[in-house]
Design an enzyme around this catalytic site. Structure first.
Site, PDB file in Angstrom:
ATOM      1  N   ASP A   1      44.541  32.377  44.036  1.00 20.37           N
ATOM      2  CA  ASP A   1      45.538  32.826  43.063  1.00 20.37           C
ATOM      3  C   ASP A   1      46.351  31.589  42.675  1.00 20.37           C
ATOM      4  O   ASP A   1      46.892  30.900  43.549  1.00 20.37           O
ATOM      5  CB  ASP A   1      46.430  33.884  43.726  1.00 20.37           C
ATOM      6  CG  ASP A   1      47.399  34.535  42.758  1.00 20.37           C
ATOM      7  OD1 ASP A   1      47.903  33.844  41.861  1.00 20.37           O
ATOM      8  OD2 ASP A   1      47.674  35.738  42.940  1.00 20.37           O
TER       9      ASP A   1
ATOM     10  N   ASP B   1      47.187  31.970  48.335  1.00 21.65           N
ATOM     11  CA  ASP B   1      48.066  32.821  47.536  1.00 21.65           C
ATOM     12  C   ASP B   1      49.491  32.767  48.078  1.00 21.65           C
ATOM     13  O   ASP B   1      49.693  32.633  49.284  1.00 21.65           O
ATOM     14  CB  ASP B   1      47.526  34.266  47.637  1.00 21.65           C
ATOM     15  CG  ASP B   1      48.031  35.198  46.555  1.00 21.65           C
ATOM     16  OD1 ASP B   1      49.124  34.971  46.013  1.00 21.65           O
ATOM     17  OD2 ASP B   1      47.327  36.187  46.258  1.00 21.65           O
TER      18      ASP B   1
ATOM     19  N   HIS C   1      44.828  39.743  40.148  1.00 22.15           N
ATOM     20  CA  HIS C   1      44.175  39.665  41.466  1.00 22.15           C
ATOM     21  C   HIS C   1      43.571  40.991  41.916  1.00 22.15           C
ATOM     22  O   HIS C   1      42.858  41.036  42.919  1.00 22.15           O
ATOM     23  CB  HIS C   1      45.158  39.134  42.521  1.00 22.15           C
ATOM     24  CG  HIS C   1      44.505  38.258  43.539  1.00 22.15           C
ATOM     25  ND1 HIS C   1      45.198  37.362  44.341  1.00 22.15           N
ATOM     26  CD2 HIS C   1      43.203  38.121  43.918  1.00 22.15           C
ATOM     27  CE1 HIS C   1      44.355  36.730  45.138  1.00 22.15           C
ATOM     28  NE2 HIS C   1      43.137  37.182  44.902  1.00 22.15           N
TER      29      HIS C   1
ATOM     30  N   HIS D   1      47.440  44.796  41.686  1.00 25.28           N
ATOM     31  CA  HIS D   1      47.145  43.389  42.032  1.00 25.28           C
ATOM     32  C   HIS D   1      47.824  42.959  43.328  1.00 25.28           C
ATOM     33  O   HIS D   1      47.508  41.899  43.865  1.00 25.28           O
ATOM     34  CB  HIS D   1      47.477  42.435  40.867  1.00 25.28           C
ATOM     35  CG  HIS D   1      48.938  42.106  40.699  1.00 25.28           C
ATOM     36  ND1 HIS D   1      49.363  40.964  40.053  1.00 25.28           N
ATOM     37  CD2 HIS D   1      50.062  42.762  41.064  1.00 25.28           C
ATOM     38  CE1 HIS D   1      50.687  40.941  40.033  1.00 25.28           C
ATOM     39  NE2 HIS D   1      51.126  42.007  40.642  1.00 25.28           N
TER      40      HIS D   1
ATOM     41  N   ASP E   1      49.185  31.341  41.635  1.00 26.77           N
ATOM     42  CA  ASP E   1      50.589  31.341  42.055  1.00 26.77           C
ATOM     43  C   ASP E   1      50.752  30.833  43.485  1.00 26.77           C
ATOM     44  O   ASP E   1      51.869  30.701  43.972  1.00 26.77           O
ATOM     45  CB  ASP E   1      51.258  32.707  41.850  1.00 26.77           C
ATOM     46  CG  ASP E   1      50.818  33.791  42.827  1.00 26.77           C
ATOM     47  OD1 ASP E   1      50.384  33.474  43.945  1.00 26.77           O
ATOM     48  OD2 ASP E   1      50.933  34.991  42.468  1.00 26.77           O
TER      49      ASP E   1
ATOM     50  N   HIS F   1      51.241  35.388  47.958  1.00 24.63           N
ATOM     51  CA  HIS F   1      51.436  36.769  48.411  1.00 24.63           C
ATOM     52  C   HIS F   1      50.310  37.186  49.358  1.00 24.63           C
ATOM     53  O   HIS F   1      49.227  36.610  49.342  1.00 24.63           O
ATOM     54  CB  HIS F   1      51.458  37.714  47.201  1.00 24.63           C
ATOM     55  CG  HIS F   1      52.426  37.296  46.136  1.00 24.63           C
ATOM     56  ND1 HIS F   1      52.062  36.462  45.088  1.00 24.63           N
ATOM     57  CD2 HIS F   1      53.739  37.571  45.968  1.00 24.63           C
ATOM     58  CE1 HIS F   1      53.120  36.254  44.313  1.00 24.63           C
ATOM     59  NE2 HIS F   1      54.156  36.915  44.828  1.00 24.63           N
TER      60      HIS F   1
ATOM     61  N   GLU G   1      44.771  35.053  38.076  1.00 23.33           N
ATOM     62  CA  GLU G   1      46.196  35.095  37.693  1.00 23.33           C
ATOM     63  C   GLU G   1      46.627  33.947  36.775  1.00 23.33           C
ATOM     64  O   GLU G   1      47.805  33.597  36.734  1.00 23.33           O
ATOM     65  CB  GLU G   1      47.110  35.176  38.923  1.00 23.33           C
ATOM     66  CG  GLU G   1      46.947  36.458  39.747  1.00 23.33           C
ATOM     67  CD  GLU G   1      47.602  37.707  39.148  1.00 23.33           C
ATOM     68  OE1 GLU G   1      48.254  37.602  38.099  1.00 23.33           O
ATOM     69  OE2 GLU G   1      47.438  38.788  39.753  1.00 23.33           O
TER      70      GLU G   1
ATOM     71  N   ASP H   1      49.091  40.392  49.313  1.00 22.09           N
ATOM     72  CA  ASP H   1      48.292  41.423  48.616  1.00 22.09           C
ATOM     73  C   ASP H   1      47.768  42.473  49.591  1.00 22.09           C
ATOM     74  O   ASP H   1      46.631  42.935  49.494  1.00 22.09           O
ATOM     75  CB  ASP H   1      47.147  40.782  47.818  1.00 22.09           C
ATOM     76  CG  ASP H   1      47.671  39.915  46.676  1.00 22.09           C
ATOM     77  OD1 ASP H   1      48.847  40.075  46.310  1.00 22.09           O
ATOM     78  OD2 ASP H   1      46.915  39.076  46.168  1.00 22.09           O
TER      79      ASP H   1
END
Length: 300
Positions: free
Chosen positions: A227, A123, A100, A140, A229, A125, A272, A127
């Site tokens: 992303d 996402d 990412h 990332h 994830d 997260h 990712e 980030d």
């Protein structure tokens, strides 16, 4: 713009510490990304992959606590230049990652074409780390912060200007793993976040409608940074930083379908995908399915 689409692969795995995510662009192509877009009557131009320099293992770089800063910056600079050129041609840039950290280059190349670029950050997260707050030094985990102008100057000032985006033009969807520094930044900057708690409580339909309405009012272009994830690891196992309790396959398709109907996106990236950690290329196949929904594939 979506009638002409430029595919740019970024085989970057230097923004984190698990090898294999550099094969993400190849995995998504192998899963039929180009064919899927062509089926949807989109003129698709696959520009191949940006070359990424490897760090010299014999040379220790002590310029900061950020891992592979020089190589990540160089790769993102190349990406920014290419994205900028494709938008100049009137093409929709679709970027395939890679980790990412590549969003730093994506946003640098895209944002100069807009006064108020909106960003949907799909996402697990935020980030939103910087060298000061990052527990790992993995870049990332920093692209959104860097694009806001927070962090190391080599990242924040990439492509010669900063910031790329404004906090009020961001919506994070699906967050369920935020570091203390990220939570503080979200509160301080007033960034709009729909955590998994809100998605469970409100339902994906309401979350996406609110996201679309919120960004439509205040932006002149919208970038989707997805992303894999963000999805639950049971749906997308081939990711470097899986977090339990994520969005389902069906919820994610609904989100993409709603974005397609709203017709608000001006650029997108899928990142990712790590085929080494995957099960029979399942995650790349999920990514391609989501691309189909995002660009207008319908059941009837």
């Amino acid at each position: 713009m979506k009638n002409k689409m430029s595919i740019i692969g970024v085989p970057m795995d230097l923004g984190q510490s698990r090898r294999g995510v550099d094969m993400g662009p190849s995995a998504m192509r192998y899963a039929g990304a180009i064919e899927k877009l062509q089926e949807l009557q989109i003129d698709t131009y696959d520009l191949g992959d940006i070359p990424i320099n490897r760090p010299d293992q014999n040379k220790i770089e002590n310029e900061s606590n950020l891992k592979n800063l020089k190589q990540v910056s160089e790769g993102n600079q190349k990406l920014a230049e290419m994205v900028d050129l494709e938008i100049d041609k009137g093409h929709f840039p679709l970027i395939l990652g890679g980790d990412h950290s590549i969003a730093i280059g994506s946003l640098a190349g895209i944002s100069k074409h807009y006064e108020n670029l909106g960003v949907i950050w799909y996402d697990a997260h935020g980030d939103l780390n910087s060298s000061e707050t990052s527990p790992s030094g993995n870049i990332h985990g920093m692209p959104l912060a860097a694009s806001l102008g927070i962090g190391n100057e080599e990242l924040t000032n990439l492509y010669g200007y900063a910031p790329k985006i404004k906090p009020e033009n961001i919506v994070i969807v699906g967050a369920r793993s935020l570091d203390p520094g990220e939570k503080e930044l979200i509160r301080e900057k007033g960034i709009k976040v729909f955590t998994m708690h809100e998605i469970d409580q409100m339902g994906m339909s309401k979350v996406m409608q609110e996201t679309i309405d919120y960004l439509k009012e205040r932006t002149d272009g919208i970038h989707l940074s997805l992303d894999l994830d963000g999805l639950d690891p049971s749906e997308a196992p081939g990711v470097g930083t899986p977090v339990l309790g994520g969005m389902t396959y069906r919820e994610s398709h609904l989100a993409m379908e709603m974005l397609a109907e709203a017709d608000i996106l001006t650029s997108a990236e899928f990142v990712e995908v790590n085929p080494i950690l995957d099960d029979k290329n399942k995650t790349a196949t999920v990514a391609v399915g989501l691309m189909g929904s995002l660009f207008g594939e319908k059941l009837k």
